[in-house]
Write a protein that holds these residues in place. Structure first.
Motif, PDB file in Angstrom:
ATOM      1  N   GLN A 290       2.502  11.416 -22.592  1.00  0.00           N
ATOM      2  CA  GLN A 290       3.018  10.963 -21.298  1.00  0.00           C
ATOM      3  C   GLN A 290       1.983  11.211 -20.203  1.00  0.00           C
ATOM      4  O   GLN A 290       1.853  10.412 -19.281  1.00  0.00           O
ATOM      5  N   SER A 291       1.226  12.299 -20.323  1.00  0.00           N
ATOM      6  CA  SER A 291       0.161  12.585 -19.356  1.00  0.00           C
ATOM      7  C   SER A 291      -0.887  11.475 -19.367  1.00  0.00           C
ATOM      8  O   SER A 291      -1.369  11.057 -18.315  1.00  0.00           O
ATOM      9  N   ILE A 292      -1.234  11.018 -20.546  1.00  0.00           N
ATOM     10  CA  ILE A 292      -2.219   9.944 -20.671  1.00  0.00           C
ATOM     11  C   ILE A 292      -1.689   8.668 -20.019  1.00  0.00           C
ATOM     12  O   ILE A 292      -2.396   8.002 -19.261  1.00  0.00           O
ATOM     13  N   THR A 293      -0.436   8.347 -20.275  1.00  0.00           N
ATOM     14  CA  THR A 293       0.182   7.161 -19.680  1.00  0.00           C
ATOM     15  C   THR A 293       0.232   7.293 -18.163  1.00  0.00           C
ATOM     16  O   THR A 293      -0.084   6.340 -17.438  1.00  0.00           O
ATOM     17  N   LEU A 294       0.614   8.477 -17.686  1.00  0.00           N
ATOM     18  CA  LEU A 294       0.657   8.709 -16.239  1.00  0.00           C
ATOM     19  C   LEU A 294      -0.729   8.567 -15.620  1.00  0.00           C
ATOM     20  O   LEU A 294      -0.885   7.976 -14.552  1.00  0.00           O
ATOM     21  N   TYR A 295      -1.733   9.125 -16.288  1.00  0.00           N
ATOM     22  CA  TYR A 295      -3.101   9.048 -15.773  1.00  0.00           C
ATOM     23  C   TYR A 295      -3.563   7.591 -15.676  1.00  0.00           C
ATOM     24  O   TYR A 295      -4.151   7.182 -14.671  1.00  0.00           O
ATOM     25  N   GLU A 296      -3.288   6.800 -16.710  1.00  0.00           N
ATOM     26  CA  GLU A 296      -3.663   5.378 -16.699  1.00  0.00           C
ATOM     27  C   GLU A 296      -2.952   4.640 -15.565  1.00  0.00           C
ATOM     28  O   GLU A 296      -3.560   3.831 -14.868  1.00  0.00           O
ATOM     29  N   HIS A 297      -1.675   4.939 -15.378  1.00  0.00           N
ATOM     30  CA  HIS A 297      -0.902   4.297 -14.308  1.00  0.00           C
ATOM     31  C   HIS A 297      -1.460   4.723 -12.951  1.00  0.00           C
ATOM     32  O   HIS A 297      -1.610   3.894 -12.047  1.00  0.00           O
ATOM     33  N   GLY A 298      -1.783   6.007 -12.832  1.00  0.00           N
ATOM     34  CA  GLY A 298      -2.368   6.513 -11.596  1.00  0.00           C
ATOM     35  C   GLY A 298      -3.687   5.832 -11.272  1.00  0.00           C
ATOM     36  O   GLY A 298      -3.968   5.529 -10.102  1.00  0.00           O
ATOM     37  N   ALA A 299      -4.492   5.573 -12.275  1.00  0.00           N
ATOM     38  CA  ALA A 299      -5.776   4.892 -12.064  1.00  0.00           C
ATOM     39  C   ALA A 299      -5.549   3.479 -11.536  1.00  0.00           C
ATOM     40  O   ALA A 299      -6.268   3.015 -10.633  1.00  0.00           O
ATOM     41  N   LYS A 300      -4.535   2.788 -12.068  1.00  0.00           N
ATOM     42  CA  LYS A 300      -4.205   1.440 -11.577  1.00  0.00           C
ATOM     43  C   LYS A 300      -3.734   1.491 -10.123  1.00  0.00           C
ATOM     44  O   LYS A 300      -4.113   0.656  -9.310  1.00  0.00           O
ATOM     45  N   LEU A 301      -2.903   2.479  -9.819  1.00  0.00           N
ATOM     46  CA  LEU A 301      -2.400   2.637  -8.456  1.00  0.00           C
ATOM     47  C   LEU A 301      -3.542   2.927  -7.484  1.00  0.00           C
ATOM     48  O   LEU A 301      -3.597   2.367  -6.393  1.00  0.00           O
ATOM     49  N   LYS A 302      -4.458   3.798  -7.887  1.00  0.00           N
ATOM     50  CA  LYS A 302      -5.604   4.148  -7.047  1.00  0.00           C
ATOM     51  C   LYS A 302      -6.452   2.916  -6.767  1.00  0.00           C
ATOM     52  O   LYS A 302      -6.844   2.657  -5.622  1.00  0.00           O
ATOM     53  N   LYS A 303      -6.718   2.141  -7.793  1.00  0.00           N
ATOM     54  CA  LYS A 303      -7.521   0.925  -7.638  1.00  0.00           C
ATOM     55  C   LYS A 303      -6.826  -0.048  -6.685  1.00  0.00           C
ATOM     56  O   LYS A 303      -7.465  -0.663  -5.831  1.00  0.00           O
TER      57      LYS A 303
ATOM     58  N   PHE B  62       0.831  -1.195   0.000  1.00  0.00           N
ATOM     59  CA  PHE B  62       0.000   0.000   0.000  1.00  0.00           C
ATOM     60  C   PHE B  62       0.873   1.255   0.000  1.00  0.00           C
ATOM     61  O   PHE B  62       0.641   2.192  -0.764  1.00  0.00           O
ATOM     62  N   GLU B  63       1.891   1.252   0.850  1.00  0.00           N
ATOM     63  CA  GLU B  63       2.758   2.415   0.982  1.00  0.00           C
ATOM     64  C   GLU B  63       3.514   2.721  -0.311  1.00  0.00           C
ATOM     65  O   GLU B  63       3.659   3.888  -0.690  1.00  0.00           O
ATOM     66  N   GLN B  64       3.998   1.687  -0.976  1.00  0.00           N
ATOM     67  CA  GLN B  64       4.700   1.886  -2.247  1.00  0.00           C
ATOM     68  C   GLN B  64       3.757   2.478  -3.293  1.00  0.00           C
ATOM     69  O   GLN B  64       4.114   3.436  -3.998  1.00  0.00           O
ATOM     70  N   ALA B  65       2.563   1.895  -3.401  1.00  0.00           N
ATOM     71  CA  ALA B  65       1.600   2.358  -4.397  1.00  0.00           C
ATOM     72  C   ALA B  65       1.156   3.789  -4.103  1.00  0.00           C
ATOM     73  O   ALA B  65       1.041   4.611  -5.016  1.00  0.00           O
ATOM     74  N   MET B  66       0.941   4.106  -2.839  1.00  0.00           N
ATOM     75  CA  MET B  66       0.512   5.452  -2.471  1.00  0.00           C
ATOM     76  C   MET B  66       1.608   6.467  -2.782  1.00  0.00           C
ATOM     77  O   MET B  66       1.334   7.546  -3.305  1.00  0.00           O
ATOM     78  N   GLY B  67       2.846   6.121  -2.475  1.00  0.00           N
ATOM     79  CA  GLY B  67       3.965   7.015  -2.780  1.00  0.00           C
ATOM     80  C   GLY B  67       4.091   7.274  -4.270  1.00  0.00           C
ATOM     81  O   GLY B  67       4.298   8.411  -4.707  1.00  0.00           O
ATOM     82  N   GLU B  68       3.951   6.234  -5.057  1.00  0.00           N
ATOM     83  CA  GLU B  68       4.048   6.389  -6.501  1.00  0.00           C
ATOM     84  C   GLU B  68       2.856   7.183  -7.038  1.00  0.00           C
ATOM     85  O   GLU B  68       3.000   8.005  -7.942  1.00  0.00           O
ATOM     86  N   LEU B  69       1.673   6.951  -6.469  1.00  0.00           N
ATOM     87  CA  LEU B  69       0.487   7.703  -6.877  1.00  0.00           C
ATOM     88  C   LEU B  69       0.684   9.195  -6.596  1.00  0.00           C
ATOM     89  O   LEU B  69       0.332  10.046  -7.419  1.00  0.00           O
ATOM     90  N   GLU B  70       1.272   9.514  -5.456  1.00  0.00           N
ATOM     91  CA  GLU B  70       1.553  10.916  -5.134  1.00  0.00           C
ATOM     92  C   GLU B  70       2.509  11.542  -6.156  1.00  0.00           C
ATOM     93  O   GLU B  70       2.338  12.699  -6.548  1.00  0.00           O
ATOM     94  N   GLN B  71       3.493  10.773  -6.614  1.00  0.00           N
ATOM     95  CA  GLN B  71       4.421  11.266  -7.625  1.00  0.00           C
ATOM     96  C   GLN B  71       3.701  11.519  -8.948  1.00  0.00           C
ATOM     97  O   GLN B  71       3.946  12.527  -9.623  1.00  0.00           O
ATOM     98  N   VAL B  72       2.807  10.609  -9.320  1.00  0.00           N
ATOM     99  CA  VAL B  72       2.041  10.749 -10.562  1.00  0.00           C
ATOM    100  C   VAL B  72       1.188  12.012 -10.505  1.00  0.00           C
ATOM    101  O   VAL B  72       1.173  12.819 -11.438  1.00  0.00           O
ATOM    102  N   VAL B  73       0.482  12.183  -9.403  1.00  0.00           N
ATOM    103  CA  VAL B  73      -0.379  13.362  -9.242  1.00  0.00           C
ATOM    104  C   VAL B  73       0.456  14.630  -9.319  1.00  0.00           C
ATOM    105  O   VAL B  73       0.071  15.599  -9.987  1.00  0.00           O
ATOM    106  N   SER B  74       1.605  14.638  -8.679  1.00  0.00           N
ATOM    107  CA  SER B  74       2.483  15.802  -8.686  1.00  0.00           C
ATOM    108  C   SER B  74       2.914  16.150 -10.115  1.00  0.00           C
ATOM    109  O   SER B  74       2.890  17.318 -10.513  1.00  0.00           O
ATOM    110  N   GLN B  75       3.300  15.142 -10.870  1.00  0.00           N
ATOM    111  CA  GLN B  75       3.721  15.371 -12.255  1.00  0.00           C
ATOM    112  C   GLN B  75       2.568  15.923 -13.086  1.00  0.00           C
ATOM    113  O   GLN B  75       2.753  16.854 -13.877  1.00  0.00           O
ATOM    114  N   LEU B  76       1.381  15.361 -12.921  1.00  0.00           N
ATOM    115  CA  LEU B  76       0.227  15.815 -13.692  1.00  0.00           C
ATOM    116  C   LEU B  76      -0.176  17.236 -13.293  1.00  0.00           C
ATOM    117  O   LEU B  76      -0.565  18.034 -14.147  1.00  0.00           O
ATOM    118  N   GLU B  77      -0.083  17.564 -12.015  1.00  0.00           N
ATOM    119  CA  GLU B  77      -0.450  18.895 -11.549  1.00  0.00           C
ATOM    120  C   GLU B  77       0.506  19.973 -12.057  1.00  0.00           C
ATOM    121  O   GLU B  77       0.095  21.112 -12.275  1.00  0.00           O
TER     122      GLU B  77
END
Length: 80
Positions: free
Chosen positions: A34-47, A11-26
């Motif tokens: 790359q934004s689309i790829t990041l968004y898709e990866h973020g959706a997997k991490l969130k799930k 959980f901690e690894q996925a949450m940390g990576e999700l935070e990085q994805v959100v930061s990059q997108l913001e």
């Protein structure tokens, strides 16, 4: 992005990576593709994070207590 498979992350690894994805997108300085790829990866991490939290909630809910309010064991939750 990490090379580890999302489903193998804690959980901690996925949450940390999700935070990085959100930061990059913001920041908004990532190319569209790359934004689309990041968004898709973020959706997997969130799930994955949601599934891990649900699993933890079910384990906590399965704890039984004795008359003094102390845990006396756990009741297996179906599927875990």
């Amino acid at each position: 992005m990490s090379d580890a498979k999302v489903e193998e992350m804690s959980f901690e690894q996925a949450m940390g990576e999700l935070e990085q994805v959100v930061s990059q997108l913001e920041r908004g300085d990532v190319p569209l593709e790359q934004s689309i790829t990041l968004y898709e990866h973020g959706a997997k991490l969130k799930k994955h994070c949601e599934a891990k939290l649900k699993e933890a909630e079910e384990k906590v809910a399965a704890i039984t207590f004795d008359g003094d309010g102390a845990p006396k064991g756990t009741t297996p939750v179906e599927g875990l």
